[in-house]
Write an enzyme that holds these catalytic residues in place. Structure first.
Site, PDB file in Angstrom:
ATOM      1  N   TYR A   1       0.850  -1.192   0.000  1.00 46.57           N
ATOM      2  CA  TYR A   1       0.000   0.000   0.000  1.00 46.57           C
ATOM      3  C   TYR A   1       0.884   1.241   0.000  1.00 46.57           C
ATOM      4  O   TYR A   1       1.865   1.310   0.727  1.00 46.57           O
ATOM      5  CB  TYR A   1      -0.887   0.010   1.248  1.00 46.57           C
ATOM      6  CG  TYR A   1      -1.793   1.220   1.367  1.00 46.57           C
ATOM      7  CD1 TYR A   1      -2.844   1.423   0.475  1.00 46.57           C
ATOM      8  CD2 TYR A   1      -1.611   2.149   2.390  1.00 46.57           C
ATOM      9  CE1 TYR A   1      -3.683   2.525   0.595  1.00 46.57           C
ATOM     10  CE2 TYR A   1      -2.450   3.252   2.523  1.00 46.57           C
ATOM     11  CZ  TYR A   1      -3.481   3.439   1.620  1.00 46.57           C
ATOM     12  OH  TYR A   1      -4.316   4.529   1.744  1.00 46.57           O
TER      13      TYR A   1
ATOM     14  N   LYS B   1       3.925   9.078   8.813  1.00 46.69           N
ATOM     15  CA  LYS B   1       3.597   8.521  10.132  1.00 46.69           C
ATOM     16  C   LYS B   1       4.518   9.020  11.256  1.00 46.69           C
ATOM     17  O   LYS B   1       4.301  10.116  11.749  1.00 46.69           O
ATOM     18  CB  LYS B   1       3.523   6.995  10.033  1.00 46.69           C
ATOM     19  CG  LYS B   1       2.417   6.596   9.028  1.00 46.69           C
ATOM     20  CD  LYS B   1       1.894   5.193   9.078  1.00 46.69           C
ATOM     21  CE  LYS B   1       0.601   5.132   8.273  1.00 46.69           C
ATOM     22  NZ  LYS B   1       0.640   4.313   7.085  1.00 46.69           N
TER      23      LYS B   1
ATOM     24  N   ASP C   1       9.257   2.895   0.088  1.00 49.66           N
ATOM     25  CA  ASP C   1       8.185   3.531   0.831  1.00 49.66           C
ATOM     26  C   ASP C   1       8.354   3.129   2.292  1.00 49.66           C
ATOM     27  O   ASP C   1       7.933   2.046   2.708  1.00 49.66           O
ATOM     28  CB  ASP C   1       6.825   3.087   0.290  1.00 49.66           C
ATOM     29  CG  ASP C   1       5.664   3.718   1.053  1.00 49.66           C
ATOM     30  OD1 ASP C   1       5.918   4.350   2.100  1.00 49.66           O
ATOM     31  OD2 ASP C   1       4.511   3.563   0.605  1.00 49.66           O
TER      32      ASP C   1
HETATM   33  C1  LIG Z   1       0.071   4.792   5.654  1.00 48.75           C
HETATM   34  C2  LIG Z   1       0.885   4.533   4.459  1.00 48.75           C
HETATM   35  C3  LIG Z   1       0.888   5.392   3.350  1.00 48.75           C
HETATM   36  C4  LIG Z   1      -0.067   6.546   3.227  1.00 48.75           C
HETATM   37  O1  LIG Z   1       0.142   7.519   4.187  1.00 48.75           O
HETATM   38  P1  LIG Z   1      -1.093   8.521   4.526  1.00 48.75           P
HETATM   39  O2  LIG Z   1      -0.466   9.502   5.471  1.00 48.75           O
HETATM   40  O3  LIG Z   1      -2.156   7.677   5.127  1.00 48.75           O
HETATM   41  O4  LIG Z   1      -1.510   9.157   3.254  1.00 48.75           O
HETATM   42  C5  LIG Z   1       1.772   5.150   2.328  1.00 48.75           C
HETATM   43  N1  LIG Z   1       2.618   4.112   2.371  1.00 48.75           N
HETATM   44  C6  LIG Z   1       2.633   3.245   3.409  1.00 48.75           C
HETATM   45  C7  LIG Z   1       3.610   2.125   3.412  1.00 48.75           C
HETATM   46  C8  LIG Z   1       1.758   3.423   4.476  1.00 48.75           C
HETATM   47  O5  LIG Z   1       1.731   2.533   5.471  1.00 48.75           O
END
Ligand SMILES: *Cc1c(COP(=O)(O)O)cnc(C)c1O
Length: 433
Positions: free
Chosen positions: A146, A269, A241
């Site tokens: 994701y 995060k 990511d």
């Molecule tokens: C949470 C998440 C996102 C998206 O971040 P948001 O602040 O919710 O837009 C992207 N990549 C990973 C791996 C994530 O866990």
């Protein structure tokens, strides 16, 4: 034991009239575990309190950011001070420099970075940058990973998208995902095949170096190295990511743990300390393509927001203290060992995947190493487990395909309480199976 949830139920009815599903992000709805959400009134340390006066030991941690636990004194103090000075300037401020230099210090692969207001914006902008830099259109992503909710990344996207069995979303025109190529996590052959089929046409390989949105799935030996080499040989950028893993696995994220240097890194995060923040960064020659130095557009009204920056700085400064990750990981390990003992004692077949202070219990007898194997999990069993655990005062993620996060606010005491609750919850879960 049934929880008293009258106020939450009443509030949910009102919320459902005002917001789709009553929530502002789908997994919060508890739909994945066939339940209705509890409304939170406050939180402190490892504890979270609902509108009916119930309290829970929290392992969701706002889905990852709250590695210090809730309302940590340092963070609250920094936020108050920043807010009193001004909540947003639309002009540069010192805490942007402070947070950026803490990140650059921690990630040797990052010379320069750009702040955003979410992880979604970070990955979206990093992909745009990779396309501009390579002058290519195709990107590779992995099933079950994701990267936020940008149109062309919502393909077999894990997290909420997996949970609800809608791997892609309506509203995304076919043309938008035509340039998104799908590979299988931990399967380097599947990536090699794409590289030979689309020779010199791939802008980037985008990956969660430790997948955490199909539940936690660590990379197998050699997998990330293989990606690094394939990308290098083809003039393709490797984008990690690390929105979850950055500052979760250690100060240098997964790239430090596995000793791989990506070209670009996405963060989010934890670096926002509970506020809306994301960032993407990498080598200077790539980053200098971004406006106003270069032609690649990226902007944000609230990017580098002073209050959010202050929360991030306070969080990372705390994490930089000696022994924090060691303590965090040891505590997590003792919880996982306890879980293994309980599973064995009750004769329940399950896999626990873990890296550092995050893990997932998959209710399956198969090894979970990719999206397909993650989907063999018994999600009905997870739902029962989740609900039994919630009734016992433990908040696990309301979906099989998410990570459990331990924070620095948890102590042996909470771990003991948790294990006792897990034993009861699992016993009940199995007997009604
Ligand atoms: C949470 C998440 C996102 C998206 O971040 P948001 O602040 O919710 O837009 C992207 N990549 C990973 C791996 C994530 O866990």
């Amino acid at each position: 034991m049934e929880l008293k949830l009258n106020n939450s139920k009443r509030l949910y009815k009102i919320a459902e009239r005002l917001m789709p599903g009553g929530v502002n992000s789908p997994v919060r709805s508890f739909k994945a575990v066939d339940g209705t959400p509890v409304f939170i009134s406050s939180a402190k340390g490892p504890w979270i309190y609902d509108e009916d006066g119930n309290k829970y030991i929290d392992y969701v941690a706002s889905w990852g950011p709250l590695i210090l636990g809730h309302t940590h004194n340092d963070v609250v103090r920094a936020v108050k001070k920043a807010a009193e000075n001004g909540t947003s300037y639309g002009a540069p401020c010192v805490d942007e420099i402070n947070l950026a230099s803490l990140i650059v210090k921690s990630f040797p692969s990052i010379d320069m970075l750009r702040m955003t207001s979410s992880g979604t914006e970070a990955t979206m902008s990093a992909v745009r940058l990779s396309r501009a830099y390579t002058k290519r259109d195709f990107i590779i992503k992995f099933e079950g990973c994701y990267h936020g909710h940008a149109d062309y990344l919502l393909v077999k996207a894990g997290s909420g998208a997996t949970t609800f069995g809608t791997p892609s979303s309506p509203g995304v025109p076919k043309g938008f995902t035509n340039n998104t190529l799908l590979a299988r996590y931990n399967d380097i052959r599947s990536v090699e095949r794409l590289f030979s089929k689309y020779e010199n046409q791939i802008a980037c390989v985008l990956i969660e170096p430790v997948a955490a949105n199909m539940g936690v799935v660590p990379p197998k030996n050699g997998f990330l190295e293989g990606l690094r080499k394939l990308a290098q040989d083809s003039g393709t950028l490797l984008i990690f990511d690390e929105v979850i893993t950055g500052f979760r696995l250690g100060l240098g994220g997964a790239q430090k743990t596995y000793n791989i240097k990506p070209d670009l890194t996405c963060l989010g995060k934890i670096i926002g300390g509970g506020f809306p923040v994301g960032a993407y960064g990498g080598r200077k020659e790539i980053m200098n393509m971004i406006a106003p130095i270069g032609p690649v557009y990226h902007a944000g009204t609230l990017s580098g927001n002073p209050v959010a920056m202050a929360a991030g700085v306070a969080t990372i400064n705390k994490l930089r203290e000696k022994g924090t990750y060691k303590r965090l990981n040891e505590l997590t390990q003792s919880l996982i060992e306890g879980l293994h003992k309980i599973l064995k004692k009750l004769g329940i077949k399950a896999q626990i995947n873990s890296v550092g202070s995050m893990f997932t219990i998959f209710f399956t007898d198969r090894e979970v190493f990719d999206y397909e194997s993650a989907l063999t999990s018994d999600t009905k069993m997870y739902s029962r487990f989740f609900k039994n655990l919630l009734s016992a005062g433990i908040m696990f993620p309301p979906s099989q395909f998410e990570a459990v996060f331990v924070s620095l606010a948890h102590t042996e005491r909470e771990i003991d309480i948790t294990l006792r609750a897990v034993y009861k919850a699992l016993k009940e879960t199995a007997s009604r199976g």
